[in-house]
Design a protein around this motif. Sequence first.
Motif, mmCIF file in Angstrom:
data_model
loop_
_atom_site.group_PDB
_atom_site.id
_atom_site.type_symbol
_atom_site.label_atom_id
_atom_site.label_comp_id
_atom_site.label_asym_id
_atom_site.label_seq_id
_atom_site.Cartn_x
_atom_site.Cartn_y
_atom_site.Cartn_z
ATOM 1 N N PRO A 11 0.806 -1.224 0.000
ATOM 2 C CA PRO A 11 0.000 0.000 0.000
ATOM 3 C C PRO A 11 0.838 1.271 0.000
ATOM 4 C CG PRO A 11 -0.826 -1.556 1.608
ATOM 5 C CD PRO A 11 0.462 -2.122 1.105
ATOM 6 N N ARG A 12 1.966 1.227 0.691
ATOM 7 C CA ARG A 12 2.864 2.355 0.755
ATOM 8 C C ARG A 12 3.358 2.814 -0.614
ATOM 9 N NH1 ARG A 12 6.855 2.826 5.550
ATOM 10 N NH2 ARG A 12 5.745 1.259 6.727
ATOM 11 N N VAL A 13 3.562 1.852 -1.517
ATOM 12 C CA VAL A 13 4.162 2.197 -2.805
ATOM 13 C C VAL A 13 3.123 2.302 -3.931
ATOM 14 C CG1 VAL A 13 6.410 1.245 -2.216
ATOM 15 C CG2 VAL A 13 4.718 -0.208 -3.336
ATOM 16 N N LEU B 167 3.607 3.025 -8.032
ATOM 17 C CA LEU B 167 3.199 2.038 -9.034
ATOM 18 C C LEU B 167 2.209 2.658 -10.009
ATOM 19 C CD1 LEU B 167 2.741 -1.119 -6.765
ATOM 20 C CD2 LEU B 167 4.655 -0.590 -8.282
ATOM 21 N N GLY B 168 1.311 3.484 -9.476
ATOM 22 C CA GLY B 168 0.330 4.157 -10.323
ATOM 23 C C GLY B 168 1.012 5.021 -11.380
ATOM 24 N N GLU C 69 -1.108 9.977 -3.121
ATOM 25 C CA GLU C 69 0.186 10.254 -2.519
ATOM 26 C C GLU C 69 0.021 11.124 -1.278
ATOM 27 O OE1 GLU C 69 2.687 12.078 -5.479
ATOM 28 O OE2 GLU C 69 3.842 10.218 -5.571
ATOM 29 N N ARG C 70 -0.804 12.166 -1.432
ATOM 30 C CA ARG C 70 -0.992 13.095 -0.330
ATOM 31 C C ARG C 70 -1.703 12.407 0.833
ATOM 32 N NH1 ARG C 70 -3.425 17.650 -3.221
ATOM 33 N NH2 ARG C 70 -1.763 17.408 -4.743
ATOM 34 N N ARG D 268 -1.562 9.267 1.550
ATOM 35 C CA ARG D 268 -0.583 8.376 2.177
ATOM 36 C C ARG D 268 0.355 9.160 3.092
ATOM 37 N NH1 ARG D 268 -1.823 3.768 2.614
ATOM 38 N NH2 ARG D 268 -3.084 3.066 0.903
ATOM 39 N N ALA D 269 0.766 10.335 2.578
ATOM 40 C CA ALA D 269 1.694 11.155 3.349
ATOM 41 C C ALA D 269 1.049 11.625 4.647
ATOM 42 C CB ALA D 269 2.158 12.347 2.521
ATOM 43 N N ALA D 270 -0.255 11.908 4.565
ATOM 44 C CA ALA D 270 -0.960 12.407 5.747
ATOM 45 C C ALA D 270 -1.204 11.281 6.746
ATOM 46 C CB ALA D 270 -2.288 13.040 5.324
ATOM 47 N N ALA D 271 -1.453 10.070 6.227
ATOM 48 C CA ALA D 271 -1.788 8.956 7.109
ATOM 49 C C ALA D 271 -0.578 8.452 7.906
ATOM 50 C CB ALA D 271 -2.361 7.803 6.289
#
Lengths: 218, 237
Positions: free
Chosen positions: A144-146, A150-151, A212-213, A215-218
């Motif tokens: 999930p992190r990456v 990948l997208g 991305e954002r 993920r960065a926030a989580a």
Amino acid sequence: MPLWDWNYAFDILPDLLLALVTTIEITVLGSVVALLLGLVFAVLRRLHIPVLDQVLWAFVEVVRSTPLLVQVFFLFFVLPQFGITLSAFVVGVVGLGIHYATYTSEVYRAGIDAIPKGQWEACTALSLPRLRVWTGVILPQAVPRVLPALGNYVISMFKEVPLLLAIGVVEVVNEARELGSLTFRYTEPYTIAGLLFLLLSYPASMLVRRLERRRAAA
Amino acid sequence: MDNLPQIVSVLGDGIPETVIATLGGVLLTIVLSFGAGLLLLSPSRTVRGVTRVYVEGFRGTSEVVQLFWIYFVLPVLVGFQLLPLFAGIVVLGLNHGAYGAEIVRGAIRSVPRAQYEGAIALSLSPAQRMRRVIFPQAFVEMLPPFNNLFIQLLKSTAILALITVPEVTRQAREVLIPNYGSDTLLIFGVTFVIYLVLAGLITLGMRLLERVASARLGRRPSRAARQAAKATAGVAS
């Protein structure tokens, strides 16, 4: 003759959209290959199996440093000599898939490397079987992190599909070329082809950026 | 194996074109990356907006479309045709410049805020601040992603084969395949080696530059930056 003929543009639009479907099909199938094969590469590299490790490293480096077009020609012209004849469509899917697998494998690797050491130690402490360590602990955290990275590669693949016109795949740009050669008007087909790419890839990259954002926030 | 000398010599004839396309593309990429990268940081909304259109326009479409557009459509609109190699260099530069602009923007923004504040506290002018403090630090950060970008560009020169530039890939496809049809493995084997060597030279040059730039900052080149660049190669973040 006007620079831009709207009637002509609307006439060719259906054909171009139909060819776009082929482009999308190749992108989707190629992505499946790239995402799965990349994961296999990443996990195999992580296991540090002698010889296989070096072979994989060399393979990844060669594929990453040489043009996709040459690799596509390789699959298209060399494999038949060894009795493997693939259609242009399949060559496209396999070529794109393998090329991008070498990129995605680096992404997965970064994701796996980012898993704290304690997670591995905990797995050892719980004496989880090898397979469970990967499927139950490491990958569910690493992948999930990456996903955004990948997208981005999937979007890149989409934009590289037109290369396949060199081996006769009828995707958008090839269709545009054929339409243009019937009327000697290339302005409309190529411009529409370009806009179609922008129309799909720009929103897609916005979506990835949002992911991305988040993920960065989580 | 008998035809190896001929194969090497025909492919060798394509190397100058590939190298010129790469160098020309790299040069234009550098100019556009820094130009557009700095404009993306401009305080003016309009300037940023216009630059965004360039960056997203070239990042959002396929390179092959851009190539065909400039080579086949532009002549109809403006009335003159570009030489294939020149058209190729323009497209390589415009396309990779759009990706490079994001690298430059990102690297400058990644310089810690305290560096700006320190420079202000020392009452350096904005130009001095950029030239003496921010830029040298950002520059080191840019090198690993630019290395990837230049290798990407080298690989992209292969598409110039589609507009008749006699570079390495076209030599393999148009000259060798029809004539030495039974030696395909050899033909593409040598082609791969040529690209590998060229890519190796780019990496070598960039590592050297990285070492010099880091030494000037009193640092050692960071492995971490290179690893990170590797995981995001091919797509500029």
